[in-house]
Design a protein around this motif. Structure first.
Motif, PDB file in Angstrom:
ATOM      1  N   ALA A 381      -2.740  -0.810   6.771  1.00 19.59           N
ATOM      2  CA  ALA A 381      -1.389  -0.392   7.135  1.00 19.59           C
ATOM      3  C   ALA A 381      -0.375  -0.821   6.080  1.00 19.59           C
ATOM      4  CB  ALA A 381      -1.017  -0.961   8.500  1.00 19.59           C
ATOM      5  N   ILE A 382      -0.547  -1.996   5.498  1.00 26.39           N
ATOM      6  CA  ILE A 382       0.254  -2.450   4.353  1.00 26.39           C
ATOM      7  C   ILE A 382      -0.663  -3.263   3.451  1.00 26.39           C
ATOM      8  CG2 ILE A 382       2.242  -3.775   3.524  1.00 26.39           C
ATOM      9  CD1 ILE A 382       3.588  -3.400   6.200  1.00 26.39           C
ATOM     10  N   ARG A 383      -0.743  -2.899   2.206  1.00 26.15           N
ATOM     11  CA  ARG A 383      -1.482  -3.725   1.251  1.00 26.15           C
ATOM     12  C   ARG A 383      -0.521  -4.221   0.169  1.00 26.15           C
ATOM     13  NH1 ARG A 383      -3.384  -0.263  -2.984  1.00 26.15           N
ATOM     14  NH2 ARG A 383      -3.303   1.946  -2.453  1.00 26.15           N
ATOM     15  N   TRP A 384      -1.013  -5.139  -0.655  1.00 26.64           N
ATOM     16  CA  TRP A 384      -0.125  -5.838  -1.587  1.00 26.64           C
ATOM     17  C   TRP A 384       0.544  -4.884  -2.572  1.00 26.64           C
ATOM     18  CZ3 TRP A 384       2.435  -9.946  -1.076  1.00 26.64           C
ATOM     19  CH2 TRP A 384       2.954 -10.658  -2.160  1.00 26.64           C
ATOM     20  N   ALA A 385      -0.160  -3.851  -3.010  1.00 25.06           N
ATOM     21  CA  ALA A 385       0.457  -2.880  -3.916  1.00 25.06           C
ATOM     22  C   ALA A 385       1.660  -2.217  -3.256  1.00 25.06           C
ATOM     23  CB  ALA A 385      -0.565  -1.824  -4.336  1.00 25.06           C
ATOM     24  N   ASP A 386       1.554  -1.931  -1.971  1.00 25.47           N
ATOM     25  CA  ASP A 386       2.674  -1.350  -1.231  1.00 25.47           C
ATOM     26  C   ASP A 386       3.838  -2.337  -1.180  1.00 25.47           C
ATOM     27  OD1 ASP A 386       4.223   0.286   0.360  1.00 25.47           O
ATOM     28  OD2 ASP A 386       2.913   0.223   2.103  1.00 25.47           O
ATOM     29  N   VAL A 387       3.558  -3.613  -0.957  1.00 24.04           N
ATOM     30  CA  VAL A 387       4.614  -4.636  -0.958  1.00 24.04           C
ATOM     31  C   VAL A 387       5.343  -4.634  -2.301  1.00 24.04           C
ATOM     32  CG1 VAL A 387       5.072  -7.126  -0.902  1.00 24.04           C
ATOM     33  CG2 VAL A 387       3.498  -6.099   0.768  1.00 24.04           C
ATOM     34  N   LEU A 388       4.596  -4.607  -3.388  1.00 19.76           N
ATOM     35  CA  LEU A 388       5.213  -4.634  -4.713  1.00 19.76           C
ATOM     36  C   LEU A 388       6.065  -3.395  -4.961  1.00 19.76           C
ATOM     37  CD1 LEU A 388       2.206  -5.989  -6.848  1.00 19.76           C
ATOM     38  CD2 LEU A 388       4.146  -7.276  -5.914  1.00 19.76           C
ATOM     39  N   LEU A 389       5.578  -2.238  -4.510  1.00 21.92           N
ATOM     40  CA  LEU A 389       6.341  -1.009  -4.722  1.00 21.92           C
ATOM     41  C   LEU A 389       7.553  -0.931  -3.804  1.00 21.92           C
ATOM     42  CD1 LEU A 389       3.436   1.549  -5.263  1.00 21.92           C
ATOM     43  CD2 LEU A 389       5.009   0.617  -6.985  1.00 21.92           C
ATOM     44  N   MET A 390       7.416  -1.418  -2.574  1.00 24.23           N
ATOM     45  CA  MET A 390       8.598  -1.487  -1.708  1.00 24.23           C
ATOM     46  C   MET A 390       9.629  -2.427  -2.307  1.00 24.23           C
ATOM     47  SD  MET A 390       7.319  -1.316   2.267  1.00 24.23           S
ATOM     48  CE  MET A 390       6.254  -2.769   2.206  1.00 24.23           C
ATOM     49  N   ALA A 391       9.182  -3.547  -2.838  1.00 23.41           N
ATOM     50  CA  ALA A 391      10.106  -4.484  -3.478  1.00 23.41           C
ATOM     51  C   ALA A 391      10.768  -3.847  -4.690  1.00 23.41           C
ATOM     52  CB  ALA A 391       9.359  -5.755  -3.881  1.00 23.41           C
ATOM     53  N   ALA A 392       9.986  -3.126  -5.497  1.00 29.75           N
ATOM     54  CA  ALA A 392      10.542  -2.445  -6.675  1.00 29.75           C
ATOM     55  C   ALA A 392      11.649  -1.481  -6.256  1.00 29.75           C
ATOM     56  CB  ALA A 392       9.438  -1.705  -7.418  1.00 29.75           C
ATOM     57  N   GLU A 393      11.392  -0.715  -5.216  1.00 26.43           N
ATOM     58  CA  GLU A 393      12.401   0.240  -4.739  1.00 26.43           C
ATOM     59  C   GLU A 393      13.639  -0.481  -4.217  1.00 26.43           C
ATOM     60  OE1 GLU A 393      12.841   3.748  -1.339  1.00 26.43           O
ATOM     61  OE2 GLU A 393      10.845   2.992  -1.883  1.00 26.43           O
ATOM     62  N   ALA A 394      13.432  -1.529  -3.438  1.00 28.14           N
ATOM     63  CA  ALA A 394      14.567  -2.260  -2.880  1.00 28.14           C
ATOM     64  C   ALA A 394      15.401  -2.908  -3.978  1.00 28.14           C
ATOM     65  CB  ALA A 394      14.060  -3.313  -1.894  1.00 28.14           C
TER      66      ALA A 394
END
Length: 490
Positions: A381-394
């Motif tokens: 549902a959420i993996r670390w790559a998604d966390v990094l990309l969400m952070a990049a967008e934010a």
């Protein structure tokens, strides 16, 4: 390690399965707390019942891809899972079995969580706060699904709703639901540990990641950057990118360091085609596999959720994620030493030549006894790559391009792609493109396009002002006594 989903119980505590009516959540007077919630074991059984309702994740995977430019419905025919074909063509309306299932399973999960809160004061024991934190996380997850699919929905917390209350259960504004989601996740985050000895239980890192996602979906960029930045900096969960993207989605690499919030599955039977939500296995895998396939490495399935040529062509030259995400079946067969001996069938529901290579049935990963329904592949549902990309967008949206590039380029470095050096809107678009390269096939594309305002230009048939949300199932409007207005345009 003990897995929380082994021996999973479908609880019969006066709560419905997803095969029953959405709001028929609590048949009145069939269950009271006098003969349940009197022991720690009762609470343990109840929280497993809430975890159980996250297992219909195949719905998010299918709809999130098929509603977008990433995939078509496929399958045996256009009349087989007709609702998915309507979603693909943007012709869906208030009578749609797949959308009704989304509403029912999420409200059932909420009901199970609320039943715990309704009885939380019955007894005290050392682990009760932890169970309540897990229930808050999952209630937030279920409401997040509902608000993204349907917009305003009835908000019910800390108690079940009885049949007699249905006519008065008005839809709650989306903003108020988000407030409850944020509150639940914030409180869960303060209690949940960074790690568990039981594989699959929710953690503080998962709560932080989920809260960051919730904030991002509301365009609360600075707040999302703070929580996601804190997760990346603190990272007591030991999260990191799995080194080999090409093998990340093999069964042997379940529950690795990249997994932040993962829904667990096993190869056991559980339910059947009459109740897919009753399964222990990941139903999406068999459904997405190759119809009547007879050959090496892969196994046969039902040819649903087929990637598009547009997705295949979107990847940059040399990006290994294309082959890891999209199986070009004819090219795979041609590369085998015995191509003339390999056969497969094409379903009447559409064919692209491509298959979802992340969640597909492989010969050595089949469950038993019906391996169409019993894949042990977990859903991330959420993996670390998604966390990094969400952070990049934010970070980018809140004015910190340098930090945005840092997080974006971590993801690109894992697959040996060159750094992005752009700024401003070009950097923003690069981040959104990277989400497609990295996360396609996982069920996020439609919601990414909607929340970033790009759905109208990317999805054929998408009507701006209508298709950002799905229609409320008409049968549920009827059950609510007609007080729910249908979403605009439906």
């Amino acid at each position: 390690m003990k897995n929380i989903y082994q021996g999973l119980l479908i609880l019969t505590l006066g709560m419905v399965t997803a095969c029953d009516s959405l709001l028929d959540i609590d048949p009145e007077f069939t269950q009271d707390a006098e003969n349940f919630f009197n022991t720690e074991e009762d609470f343990d059984r109840a929280i497993i019942g809430v975890y159980d309702m996250m297992q219909p994740a195949y719905l998010n995977m299918w709809i999130g891809e098929i509603a977008s430019d990433n995939a078509i419905a496929g399958g045996e025919s256009v009349n087989d899972s007709r609702g998915l074909h309507e979603i693909e063509n943007m012709t869906h309306g208030g009578v749609n079995q797949e959308l009704r299932a989304v509403m029912r399973v999420n409200y059932t999960g909420i009901a199970r969580a609320n039943y715990i809160f309704e009885n939380q004061d019955n007894i005290d024991f050392d682990g009760k706060a932890l169970i309540l934190a897990e229930a808050k996380f999952m209630r937030a997850y279920f409401y997040f699904n509902l608000v993204n699919y349907f917009g305003d929905m009835p908000l019910i917390v800390d108690r079940r709703i009885s049949i007699s209350e249905i006519p008065n259960a008005e839809r709650t504004p989306r903003a108020a639901i988000y407030e409850q989601i944020e509150s639940d996740l914030g409180e869960a985050m303060e209690v949940l540990p960074w790690t568990f000895s039981e594989t699959g239980r929710l953690t503080r890192g998962a709560a932080m990641a989920m809260l960051g996602k919730v904030l991002l979906y509301q365009n609360k960029y600075a707040e999302a950057a703070t929580i996601l930045g804190d997760l990346i900096a603190d990272n007591q969960g030991g999260y990191e990118l799995f080194p080999d993207y090409s093998t990340l989605f093999l069964n042997e690499n379940r529950n690795v360091s990249e997994d932040v919030f993962t829904i667990q599955f096993s190869g056991l039977q559980g339910g059947d085609y009459g109740c897919l939500v009753c399964l222990n296995g990941n139903a999406a895998v068999g459904f997405q596999s190759i119809r009547q396939y007879d050959g090496p490495f892969y196994a046969d399935g039902n040819s649903y959720n087929l990637p598009t040529q547009d997705l295949y062509d979107a990847f940059e030259e040399g990006d290994i994620r294309r082959e890891a995400t999209v199986l070009d079946l004819d090219a795979f067969i041609a590369a085998q030493p015995n191509p003339d001996e390999i056969t497969y069938a094409i379903g009447g529901g559409g064919h692209t030549g491509f298959y979802n290579n992340k969640y597909i049935k492989r010969l050595d990963e089949r469950g038993l006894p019906d391996d169409d329904l019993t894949s042990p592949l977990n859903y991330r549902a959420i993996r670390w790559a998604d966390v990094l990309l969400m952070a990049a967008e934010a970070f980018q949206r809140s004015g910190n391009d340098e930090r945005a590039r840092t997080e974006l380029n971590k993801v690109r470095a894992r697959v040996n792609m060159p750094d992005v050096s752009s700024s401003d809107d070009a950097l923003y678009q690069a981040i959104l493109n990277e989400r497609r390269y990295e996360l396609s096939g996982e069920g996020f594309r439609f919601f990414d396009l909607v929340r970033t305002g790009q759905a109208g230009e990317r999805i054929d048939g998408f009507i701006t002002g209508q298709h950002e949300v799905f229609p409320i199932p008409q049968v549920e409007i009827d059950l609510a006594g007609g007080i729910w207005e249908q979403n605009p345009g439906y």
